[in-house]
Write a protein that holds these residues in place. Structure first.
Motif, PDB file in Angstrom:
ATOM      1  N   MET A  25       0.621  -1.250  -0.111  1.00  0.00           N
ATOM      2  CA  MET A  25      -0.026  -0.102  -0.073  1.00  0.00           C
ATOM      3  C   MET A  25       0.945   1.205   0.031  1.00  0.00           C
ATOM      4  SD  MET A  25      -1.119   0.274   4.025  1.00  0.00           S
ATOM      5  CE  MET A  25      -1.805   2.149   3.931  1.00  0.00           C
ATOM      6  N   VAL A  26       0.403   2.277  -0.492  1.00  0.00           N
ATOM      7  CA  VAL A  26       0.998   3.645  -0.491  1.00  0.00           C
ATOM      8  C   VAL A  26       0.514   4.245   0.735  1.00  0.00           C
ATOM      9  CG1 VAL A  26       1.422   6.033  -2.028  1.00  0.00           C
ATOM     10  CG2 VAL A  26       1.050   3.501  -3.060  1.00  0.00           C
ATOM     11  N   PRO A  27       1.505   4.733   1.668  1.00  0.00           N
ATOM     12  CA  PRO A  27       1.134   5.456   2.847  1.00  0.00           C
ATOM     13  C   PRO A  27       0.440   6.691   2.459  1.00  0.00           C
ATOM     14  CG  PRO A  27       3.372   5.365   2.523  1.00  0.00           C
ATOM     15  CD  PRO A  27       2.993   4.566   1.315  1.00  0.00           C
ATOM     16  N   ALA A  28      -0.615   7.206   3.570  1.00  0.00           N
ATOM     17  CA  ALA A  28      -1.172   8.288   3.320  1.00  0.00           C
ATOM     18  C   ALA A  28      -0.739   9.119   4.805  1.00  0.00           C
ATOM     19  CB  ALA A  28      -2.697   8.251   3.482  1.00  0.00           C
ATOM     20  N   HIS A  29      -0.803  10.628   4.902  1.00  0.00           N
ATOM     21  CA  HIS A  29      -0.303  11.234   6.136  1.00  0.00           C
ATOM     22  C   HIS A  29      -1.435  11.885   6.712  1.00  0.00           C
ATOM     23  CE1 HIS A  29       3.530  10.277   4.042  1.00  0.00           C
ATOM     24  NE2 HIS A  29       3.960  10.414   5.096  1.00  0.00           N
ATOM     25  N   ALA A  30      -1.269  12.029   7.986  1.00  0.00           N
ATOM     26  CA  ALA A  30      -2.305  12.756   8.698  1.00  0.00           C
ATOM     27  C   ALA A  30      -1.866  14.297   8.614  1.00  0.00           C
ATOM     28  CB  ALA A  30      -2.440  12.676  10.130  1.00  0.00           C
ATOM     29  N   PRO A  31      -2.555  15.281   7.984  1.00  0.00           N
ATOM     30  CA  PRO A  31      -2.424  16.676   7.727  1.00  0.00           C
ATOM     31  C   PRO A  31      -1.845  17.437   8.716  1.00  0.00           C
ATOM     32  CG  PRO A  31      -4.584  15.985   6.482  1.00  0.00           C
ATOM     33  CD  PRO A  31      -4.160  14.878   7.576  1.00  0.00           C
ATOM     34  N   TRP A  32      -2.681  17.565   9.994  1.00  0.00           N
ATOM     35  CA  TRP A  32      -1.958  18.076  11.179  1.00  0.00           C
ATOM     36  C   TRP A  32      -0.776  17.601  11.612  1.00  0.00           C
ATOM     37  CZ3 TRP A  32      -1.328  16.949  16.311  1.00  0.00           C
ATOM     38  CH2 TRP A  32      -1.493  15.545  16.703  1.00  0.00           C
ATOM     39  N   LEU A  33      -0.311  16.364  11.460  1.00  0.00           N
ATOM     40  CA  LEU A  33       1.120  16.154  11.918  1.00  0.00           C
ATOM     41  C   LEU A  33       2.016  16.368  10.957  1.00  0.00           C
ATOM     42  CD1 LEU A  33       0.495  12.454  13.508  1.00  0.00           C
ATOM     43  CD2 LEU A  33       1.082  14.563  14.753  1.00  0.00           C
ATOM     44  N   VAL A  34       1.670  16.520   9.843  1.00  0.00           N
ATOM     45  CA  VAL A  34       2.717  17.037   8.676  1.00  0.00           C
ATOM     46  C   VAL A  34       2.801  18.687   8.876  1.00  0.00           C
ATOM     47  CG1 VAL A  34       2.915  17.535   6.406  1.00  0.00           C
ATOM     48  CG2 VAL A  34       1.820  15.373   6.915  1.00  0.00           C
ATOM     49  N   ALA A  35       1.833  19.107   9.137  1.00  0.00           N
ATOM     50  CA  ALA A  35       2.077  20.558   9.473  1.00  0.00           C
ATOM     51  C   ALA A  35       2.829  20.853  10.877  1.00  0.00           C
ATOM     52  CB  ALA A  35       0.735  21.402   9.850  1.00  0.00           C
ATOM     53  N   LEU A  36       2.716  19.824  11.825  1.00  0.00           N
ATOM     54  CA  LEU A  36       3.421  19.960  12.880  1.00  0.00           C
ATOM     55  C   LEU A  36       5.003  19.714  12.667  1.00  0.00           C
ATOM     56  CD1 LEU A  36       3.789  20.049  16.137  1.00  0.00           C
ATOM     57  CD2 LEU A  36       3.126  17.686  16.371  1.00  0.00           C
ATOM     58  N   SER A  37       5.182  18.686  11.977  1.00  0.00           N
ATOM     59  CA  SER A  37       6.582  18.367  11.401  1.00  0.00           C
ATOM     60  C   SER A  37       7.302  19.488  10.680  1.00  0.00           C
ATOM     61  CB  SER A  37       6.723  17.130  10.586  1.00  0.00           C
ATOM     62  OG  SER A  37       6.243  17.292   9.436  1.00  0.00           O
ATOM     63  N   LEU A  38       6.538  20.428  10.181  1.00  0.00           N
ATOM     64  CA  LEU A  38       7.047  21.492   9.433  1.00  0.00           C
ATOM     65  C   LEU A  38       7.455  22.518  10.286  1.00  0.00           C
ATOM     66  CD1 LEU A  38       4.779  21.655   6.297  1.00  0.00           C
ATOM     67  CD2 LEU A  38       7.254  21.026   6.185  1.00  0.00           C
ATOM     68  N   LEU A  39       6.435  22.698  11.380  1.00  0.00           N
ATOM     69  CA  LEU A  39       6.656  23.808  12.503  1.00  0.00           C
ATOM     70  C   LEU A  39       7.811  23.366  13.332  1.00  0.00           C
ATOM     71  CD1 LEU A  39       5.749  26.312  14.024  1.00  0.00           C
ATOM     72  CD2 LEU A  39       4.244  24.880  15.415  1.00  0.00           C
ATOM     73  N   VAL A  40       8.245  22.268  13.707  1.00  0.00           N
ATOM     74  CA  VAL A  40       9.297  21.722  14.540  1.00  0.00           C
ATOM     75  C   VAL A  40      10.773  21.877  13.596  1.00  0.00           C
ATOM     76  CG1 VAL A  40      10.424  19.604  15.505  1.00  0.00           C
ATOM     77  CG2 VAL A  40       7.886  20.026  15.813  1.00  0.00           C
ATOM     78  N   ALA A  41      10.508  21.542  12.573  1.00  0.00           N
ATOM     79  CA  ALA A  41      11.619  21.898  11.592  1.00  0.00           C
ATOM     80  C   ALA A  41      12.019  23.346  11.482  1.00  0.00           C
ATOM     81  CB  ALA A  41      11.476  21.311  10.133  1.00  0.00           C
ATOM     82  N   GLY A  51       7.151  13.266  11.270  1.00  0.00           N
ATOM     83  CA  GLY A  51       6.480  12.741   9.915  1.00  0.00           C
ATOM     84  C   GLY A  51       6.345  11.410   9.833  1.00  0.00           C
ATOM     85  N   MET A  52       7.123  10.542  10.378  1.00  0.00           N
ATOM     86  CA  MET A  52       6.890   8.930  10.502  1.00  0.00           C
ATOM     87  C   MET A  52       5.585   8.676  11.356  1.00  0.00           C
ATOM     88  SD  MET A  52      10.361   6.954  10.824  1.00  0.00           S
ATOM     89  CE  MET A  52      11.095   7.726  12.187  1.00  0.00           C
ATOM     90  N   LEU A  53       5.258   9.362  12.043  1.00  0.00           N
ATOM     91  CA  LEU A  53       4.218   9.379  13.009  1.00  0.00           C
ATOM     92  C   LEU A  53       3.000   9.815  12.240  1.00  0.00           C
ATOM     93  CD1 LEU A  53       5.278  10.420  16.610  1.00  0.00           C
ATOM     94  CD2 LEU A  53       4.599   8.243  16.015  1.00  0.00           C
ATOM     95  N   ALA A  54       3.051  10.484  11.344  1.00  0.00           N
ATOM     96  CA  ALA A  54       1.988  11.092  10.576  1.00  0.00           C
ATOM     97  C   ALA A  54       1.478  10.035   9.479  1.00  0.00           C
ATOM     98  CB  ALA A  54       2.435  12.153   9.793  1.00  0.00           C
ATOM     99  N   LEU A  55       2.438   8.797   9.535  1.00  0.00           N
ATOM    100  CA  LEU A  55       1.746   7.918   8.464  1.00  0.00           C
ATOM    101  C   LEU A  55       0.242   7.165   9.030  1.00  0.00           C
ATOM    102  CD1 LEU A  55       4.705   5.684   7.967  1.00  0.00           C
ATOM    103  CD2 LEU A  55       3.513   6.656   6.203  1.00  0.00           C
ATOM    104  N   GLU A  56      -0.365   7.126   8.207  1.00  0.00           N
ATOM    105  CA  GLU A  56      -1.882   6.428   8.748  1.00  0.00           C
ATOM    106  C   GLU A  56      -1.936   5.315   8.157  1.00  0.00           C
ATOM    107  OE1 GLU A  56      -4.625   9.390   6.591  1.00  0.00           O
ATOM    108  OE2 GLU A  56      -5.071  10.431   8.495  1.00  0.00           O
ATOM    109  N   LEU A  57      -1.770   4.248   9.234  1.00  0.00           N
ATOM    110  CA  LEU A  57      -1.963   2.951   8.762  1.00  0.00           C
ATOM    111  C   LEU A  57      -3.104   2.249   9.707  1.00  0.00           C
ATOM    112  CD1 LEU A  57       1.945   2.173   9.621  1.00  0.00           C
ATOM    113  CD2 LEU A  57       0.876   2.628   7.522  1.00  0.00           C
TER     114      LEU A  57
END
Length: 376
Positions: free
Chosen positions: A1-17, A61-67
């Motif tokens: 399967m191709v992984p999808a990401h939780a948008p709010w966690l993606v945004a959080l990863s960008l903020l942390v970076a 970003g890894m935690l943003a994976l929706e599995l």
């Protein structure tokens, strides 16, 4: 399967970076102007803050994976990935912050740092093998390596190169985007085969969202403490004692009844602020591409003027160009030393400073100094 990401966690990863980049670059800009005893603390703070921001961005970003199953991490690969990130970022910051600036040093540091960050990413991904079997598209792996090296080059350029004189905010935004691009490019090439669902006893104690928040808060607090502890205050930067007399451009004019004596000054920049450096305090000038570095005996300041324009504003009876890239204050020369390849002049200053002397200027400079001693 191709992984999808939780948008709010993606945004959080960008903020942390972004936050890690902002604090890390702030600290990195102080290294060159700091005294020797403060440089180690600044190198350590910059390296740890950048490494923590990079690693936390990848972890969130890894935690943003929706599995469809709960995510569980192997502890050892996760810790090793963090240590690798700290080591490679620390080495790169130390190399470009303390060694003589050159494209070769910057390129080698970028390759080392970029390769280490990519290694950190895939070590961190290995920690997910208890939850899913992963395969990686070679094209995206190669692309992530290229972007990782480019992200490292961006960080080092804005931290230590001529780009370091630009806005910290802009530099941090560009660096955060580069770091995030490396991670999500690698994730685009990820293919997952989910294992069987975990039993309730094997379920992780924290959900991915809560774990991401906890890790992010820790990263924010640590980098914030480094920022508050190590970055000098506005007063410390604007006034550095009797050696460096610097005034704000926006300073109020003196009262007409008590006119202040006029001093010739040169424009300098520090931490995004425009200042003026009194030429009377100038010890040496070094060309830096189309810009110059002005040394006042204790600190080095960025000047937007080329060395030819700086030389035109200096008194030729006091200042002389002893090398194509160096101008020195003749009254502040302590000694001329011979080396295997050329002569160098040692300057009288609180911080040791030396400048090379070209062959065409050796005899003239010695005669000038001999004449000064005779007159004295």
């Amino acid at each position: 399967m191709v992984p999808a990401h939780a948008p709010w966690l993606v945004a959080l990863s960008l903020l942390v970076a972004f936050q890690g980049s902002y604090v890390g670059l702030h600290l990195a800009r102080q290294i060159g102007n700091a005294r020797a005893r403060s440089q180690r603390a600044l190198i350590t703070g910059s390296a740890l803050t950048l490494a923590l921001g990079i690693w936390t961005m990848h972890f969130v970003g890894m935690l943003a994976l929706e599995l469809p199953v709960a995510i569980d991490f192997l502890v050892l690969p996760t810790l090793i990935s963090f240590l690798v990130c700290v080591l490679v970022v620390g080495f790169a910051v130390f190399a470009v912050g303390t060694l003589s600036p050159s494209r070769m040093h910057a390129a080698l540091a970028s390759l080392f740092m970029g390769g280490g960050i990519v290694t950190m990413h895939y070590l961190g991904m290995y920690a997910l093998h208890t939850s899913a079997h992963m395969t990686h598209d070679p094209f995206f792996v190669a692309a992530s390596v290229v972007i990782g090296i480019g992200a490292s080059g961006t960080a080092l350029w804005f931290g230590f190169g001529p780009g370091a004189k630009r806005s910290v905010l802009l530099s941090a935004v560009l660096m955060a985007l580069a770091i995030s691009a490396m991670h999500y490019t690698a994730m685009a090439g990820l293919r997952l085969q989910i294992h069987d669902a975990m039993s309730p006893a094997d379920m992780p104690a924290l959900s991915p969202g809560l774990l991401a928040i906890v890790v992010s808060v820790v990263a924010f607090v640590v980098s914030g403490l480094f920022l508050l502890t190590l970055v000098p205050s506005r007063a410390e930067v604007a006034v550095t004692g009797p050696v460096a007399v610097v005034t704000e451009l926006a300073q109020e004019p003196a009262a007409e009844s008590h006119p202040a004596p006029q001093h010739k000054t040169l424009p300098v920049e520090k931490d995004g602020r425009r200042l003026q450096l009194d030429i009377a305090r100038l010890v040496a000038v070094q060309a830096q591409a189309h810009y110059t570095s002005l040394f006042d005996g204790e600190l080095s300041w960025f000047c937007p003027l080329p060395i030819s324009e700086v030389e035109a504003q200096l008194d030729p009876t006091v200042f002389a160009r002893v090398h194509r890239s160096h101008i020195v204050n003749l009254d502040r020369i302590a000694a001329i030393k011979k080396t295997a390849d050329s002569d160098i002049v040692a300057m009288m200053a609180k911080i040791p400073y030396q400048a090379p002397v070209s062959r065409s200027r050796r005899s003239w400079l010695k005669q000038r100094l001999d004449g000064r001693e005779t007159a004295a």
